[in-house]
Enzyme design. Sequence first.
Site, PDB file in Angstrom:
ATOM      1  N   TRP A  10       6.096   0.370   7.095  1.00 34.07           N
ATOM      2  CA  TRP A  10       6.555   1.512   7.900  1.00 34.07           C
ATOM      3  C   TRP A  10       5.434   2.491   8.208  1.00 34.07           C
ATOM      4  CZ3 TRP A  10      12.161   3.538   6.551  1.00 34.07           C
ATOM      5  CH2 TRP A  10      13.090   2.548   6.903  1.00 34.07           C
ATOM      6  N   LYS A  11       4.254   2.304   7.577  1.00 38.07           N
ATOM      7  CA  LYS A  11       3.127   3.219   7.809  1.00 38.07           C
ATOM      8  C   LYS A  11       3.611   4.667   7.622  1.00 38.07           C
ATOM      9  CE  LYS A  11       1.055  -0.345  10.608  1.00 38.07           C
ATOM     10  NZ  LYS A  11       0.145  -0.708  11.690  1.00 38.07           N
ATOM     11  N   GLU A  95      -6.049  -0.168   8.404  1.00 35.19           N
ATOM     12  CA  GLU A  95      -6.037   1.294   8.607  1.00 35.19           C
ATOM     13  C   GLU A  95      -6.585   2.017   7.380  1.00 35.19           C
ATOM     14  OE1 GLU A  95      -1.938   1.495   9.842  1.00 35.19           O
ATOM     15  OE2 GLU A  95      -2.476   0.393  11.652  1.00 35.19           O
ATOM     16  N   GLY A 169      -0.514  -2.957  16.636  1.00 36.38           N
ATOM     17  CA  GLY A 169       0.017  -1.864  17.444  1.00 36.38           C
ATOM     18  C   GLY A 169      -0.384  -1.904  18.910  1.00 36.38           C
ATOM     19  N   SER A 208       1.494  -6.945  15.979  1.00 35.82           N
ATOM     20  CA  SER A 208       2.386  -7.041  17.142  1.00 35.82           C
ATOM     21  C   SER A 208       3.415  -8.171  17.042  1.00 35.82           C
ATOM     22  CB  SER A 208       1.578  -7.157  18.433  1.00 35.82           C
ATOM     23  OG  SER A 208       0.798  -5.981  18.631  1.00 35.82           O
ATOM     24  N   GLY A 229       4.745  -4.078  11.576  1.00 35.25           N
ATOM     25  CA  GLY A 229       4.659  -2.625  11.644  1.00 35.25           C
ATOM     26  C   GLY A 229       5.797  -2.049  12.474  1.00 35.25           C
ATOM     27  N   GLY A 230       5.495  -1.709  13.725  1.00 38.10           N
ATOM     28  CA  GLY A 230       6.447  -1.011  14.591  1.00 38.10           C
ATOM     29  C   GLY A 230       7.833  -1.645  14.652  1.00 38.10           C
TER      30      GLY A 230
HETATM   31  P1  13P Z   1       2.351  -3.719  14.353  1.00 32.37           P
HETATM   32  O1  13P Z   1       3.411  -4.746  14.026  1.00 32.37           O
HETATM   33  O2  13P Z   1       2.916  -2.385  14.744  1.00 32.37           O
HETATM   34  O3  13P Z   1       1.334  -4.269  15.296  1.00 32.37           O
HETATM   35  O4  13P Z   1       1.572  -3.419  12.977  1.00 32.37           O
HETATM   36  C1  13P Z   1       1.098  -4.491  12.238  1.00 32.37           C
HETATM   37  C2  13P Z   1       0.637  -3.987  10.932  1.00 32.37           C
HETATM   38  O5  13P Z   1      -0.381  -3.320  10.842  1.00 32.37           O
HETATM   39  C3  13P Z   1       1.457  -4.281   9.750  1.00 32.37           C
HETATM   40  O6  13P Z   1       0.794  -3.965   8.568  1.00 32.37           O
END
Ligand code: 13P
Length: 248
Positions: A10-11, A95, A169, A208, A229-230
């Site tokens: 979920w960042k 990140e 992302g 993604s 992620g998203g």
């Molecule tokens: P996204 O799925 O938003 O591209 O992010 C991938 C990610 O960094 C999962 O750790």
Amino acid sequence: MMRRLAAGNWKMHGTAESLDEVRALASTFPSPKCDILICPPATLLSRMAETAAGTAIAVGAQDCHTSPTGAHTGDISAEMIADAGGAYVIVGHSERRSDHGESNAEIRAKAMAAKSAGLAAIICVGETLQEREDGRTIEIVRGQLGGSIPDGTTGQNTVVAYEPVWAIGTGKVPTLAEIAEVHDDIRKEMIARFGTAAQEIRLLYGGSVKPSNAHEIFGVPNVDGALVGGASLKADDFGMIVAELERA
Ligand code: 13P
């Protein structure tokens, strides 16, 4: 038999109301054919663990310190994550590597801290766009694996996530052949180092992943799940990805 893993990162997203997404996911998948994990921000960890208790959803953190306790303002330890009800911790996400300058050695120490606390570490690797364009993807990923993955790694205490930095992302995804090449190489590296038991180490693709591309990505050899992620923030989207993994 290895169980595949759908993991949501979920960042820096999510507040108390987001726990409804976990409730929805848990009711959609009372007994899933794969493992399901959500890694919320640290502020939600214990509440999410309480929400998910007794369901098929596991909870994890996004980072940990290398030490169990100490004078480290703002950090949390692997022991604290376990105490809060976490079972996994992501280490070495790109990140963290870029925003916080984390080195392979530090990531390895974090993975060892996770192991000592009884957590499974999700160790992330992946090349930048420049590194891919320079034809250095395999070399970079091998270097990160060699430097970040501690001795004593097993399928129980470690998951490896291949996340090309340029695919995170951005909506851009490598071709299936490119994913296959890297995952095949990671599997071979793991077997060379840890023996045939390394067949049990789950290799996740991340970058993604969405409901629309999950099916084809899960069909790639040596892709044992995804780090999302998203598209993990909403139970509807993540649920579609989980359903694709169940079918894979
Ligand atoms: P996204 O799925 O938003 O591209 O992010 C991938 C990610 O960094 C999962 O750790």
